[in-house]
Design a protein around this motif. Sequence first.
Motif, PDB file in Angstrom:
ATOM      1  N   ILE A   1     -45.374 -59.210  -1.814  1.00 12.25           N
ATOM      2  CA  ILE A   1     -46.188 -59.356  -0.729  1.00 12.25           C
ATOM      3  C   ILE A   1     -46.478 -57.770  -0.254  1.00 12.25           C
ATOM      4  N   LEU A   2     -45.715 -57.069  -0.462  1.00 14.79           N
ATOM      5  CA  LEU A   2     -45.671 -55.569  -0.152  1.00 14.79           C
ATOM      6  C   LEU A   2     -46.980 -55.141  -1.248  1.00 14.79           C
ATOM      7  N   LYS A   3     -46.845 -55.362  -2.507  1.00 11.54           N
ATOM      8  CA  LYS A   3     -48.098 -54.549  -3.440  1.00 11.54           C
ATOM      9  C   LYS A   3     -49.345 -55.348  -3.061  1.00 11.54           C
ATOM     10  N   GLN A   4     -49.460 -56.847  -2.599  1.00 14.57           N
ATOM     11  CA  GLN A   4     -50.537 -57.240  -1.980  1.00 14.57           C
ATOM     12  C   GLN A   4     -50.830 -56.788  -0.809  1.00 14.57           C
ATOM     13  N   LEU A   5     -50.126 -56.308   0.179  1.00 14.21           N
ATOM     14  CA  LEU A   5     -50.654 -55.700   1.371  1.00 14.21           C
ATOM     15  C   LEU A   5     -51.121 -54.343   1.251  1.00 14.21           C
ATOM     16  N   ILE A   6     -50.328 -53.660   0.365  1.00 11.55           N
ATOM     17  CA  ILE A   6     -50.897 -52.261  -0.012  1.00 11.55           C
ATOM     18  C   ILE A   6     -52.322 -52.250  -0.582  1.00 11.55           C
ATOM     19  N   SER A   7     -52.485 -53.469  -1.566  1.00 13.50           N
ATOM     20  CA  SER A   7     -53.775 -53.353  -2.100  1.00 13.50           C
ATOM     21  C   SER A   7     -54.881 -53.733  -1.144  1.00 13.50           C
ATOM     22  N   GLU A   8     -54.647 -54.277  -0.104  1.00 10.46           N
ATOM     23  CA  GLU A   8     -55.469 -54.891   1.011  1.00 10.46           C
ATOM     24  C   GLU A   8     -55.731 -53.691   2.045  1.00 10.46           C
ATOM     25  N   GLY A   9     -55.226 -52.547   1.808  1.00  9.06           N
ATOM     26  CA  GLY A   9     -55.290 -51.406   2.702  1.00  9.06           C
ATOM     27  C   GLY A   9     -54.080 -51.279   3.809  1.00  9.06           C
ATOM     28  N   TYR A  10     -53.135 -51.995   4.096  1.00  8.29           N
ATOM     29  CA  TYR A  10     -52.216 -51.723   4.862  1.00  8.29           C
ATOM     30  C   TYR A  10     -51.256 -50.597   4.485  1.00  8.29           C
ATOM     31  N   LYS A  11     -50.952 -49.695   5.533  1.00  9.99           N
ATOM     32  CA  LYS A  11     -49.872 -48.732   5.332  1.00  9.99           C
ATOM     33  C   LYS A  11     -48.551 -49.112   5.442  1.00  9.99           C
ATOM     34  N   VAL A  12     -47.724 -49.136   4.496  1.00 11.40           N
ATOM     35  CA  VAL A  12     -46.515 -49.583   4.161  1.00 11.40           C
ATOM     36  C   VAL A  12     -45.522 -48.505   3.972  1.00 11.40           C
ATOM     37  N   ALA A  13     -44.477 -48.290   5.009  1.00  7.99           N
ATOM     38  CA  ALA A  13     -43.667 -47.314   4.871  1.00  7.99           C
ATOM     39  C   ALA A  13     -42.256 -47.509   4.908  1.00  7.99           C
ATOM     40  N   ILE A  14     -41.450 -47.262   4.095  1.00 12.77           N
ATOM     41  CA  ILE A  14     -39.833 -47.497   4.252  1.00 12.77           C
ATOM     42  C   ILE A  14     -39.308 -46.467   5.438  1.00 12.77           C
ATOM     43  N   ALA A  15     -38.197 -46.992   6.125  1.00 13.08           N
ATOM     44  CA  ALA A  15     -37.337 -46.336   7.148  1.00 13.08           C
ATOM     45  C   ALA A  15     -36.247 -46.709   6.933  1.00 13.08           C
ATOM     46  N   THR A  16     -35.453 -45.759   6.514  1.00 14.61           N
ATOM     47  CA  THR A  16     -33.988 -45.866   6.089  1.00 14.61           C
ATOM     48  C   THR A  16     -33.280 -44.752   6.247  1.00 14.61           C
ATOM     49  N   GLY A  17     -31.961 -44.913   6.537  1.00 14.10           N
ATOM     50  CA  GLY A  17     -30.787 -44.233   6.483  1.00 14.10           C
ATOM     51  C   GLY A  17     -30.597 -43.536   5.120  1.00 14.10           C
ATOM     52  N   ARG A  18     -30.982 -44.047   3.913  1.00 15.02           N
ATOM     53  CA  ARG A  18     -30.856 -43.597   2.803  1.00 15.02           C
ATOM     54  C   ARG A  18     -31.550 -42.119   2.546  1.00 15.02           C
ATOM     55  N   ASN A  19     -31.055 -41.455   1.760  1.00 17.01           N
ATOM     56  CA  ASN A  19     -32.015 -40.278   1.542  1.00 17.01           C
ATOM     57  C   ASN A  19     -33.191 -40.457   0.506  1.00 17.01           C
TER      58      ASN A  19
END
Length: 291
Positions: free
Chosen positions: A31-49
């Motif tokens: 679903i993330l790949k699909q939404l990115i292809s549709e123009g949505y901005k997807v960002a990871i927000a994490t405590g990891r580096n």
Amino acid sequence: MFNNKIEMILLDMDGTLLNSQSEVSPKNKEILKQLISEGYKVAIATGRNYHEARSLVEDIVGLAYITNNGSYIVDFNGEVIFNRNISKEDTISLLKIIEKYPSFNYSLAAPKEIYMKNKFKFIKMSLTDKRVFKNKLNIFKSVSLIKRLIRLFKSRRQIDNIYELIENGSLAVQKIDVMGKIDEMESFKERIIEQFGDKIKLSSSSKDNLEINPLNISKGTGLKYLADKLGIDVRNSIAFGDGGNDLELLEIVGTAVAMANSEFNELKEKADIIAESNDDDGVAKVLAELL
């Protein structure tokens, strides 16, 4: 609040996008790949580096990254747009206090490296944590867990001259992650606030840890910075999270989603939506329903 005009999607990793084996499930990935292809901005927000976060989702093209709890931000073009460290003096002073607690272990996160006080103690603490093995007793999941711990062990560096690295500038620390007994963590937190309250930012991703970042740094400030660069109203964002370090993120977005597996009641109270757990494709199910 709930806003159905969504332009950007923010995703915590552990306990949210990642399942208990620290993997992105096929449904979440699809679903993330699909939404990115549709123009949505997807960002990871994490405590990891950044290095570790990117390695876990490297086959999903087109992501931005808010990492080390907002200390290091990489935009959708792969450009570093924000980078802030804890001062050398404060880092050394903090470590000297942490080391007064024999039961504690800690790691120091830079954008590309993670240095750990004691790697073997970290593995021992993970293996004796009852929550780790909850509902994971079948052979497949046990093997996956061991593989996950091996990956974490290999990705962290243990060295004896940590103070020397900090003092000579070879290691610029963006986050200190302290792990230990829950009954000792609160008194430790109070001590840190008393001595460093106006210099640092504290948060927690679980009840048995404390995450220390530079002052005024959080996933929420990271979102504001990224959204401003893009000209997006933060109210037109949806954020998913399960930890205490997700609280400020969920407070400012238009649509806040807490995971059912979260152990932070305050986070669930702030949420507009409670998603199914990270082991039940909660992210994918909410996004499929809304978008």
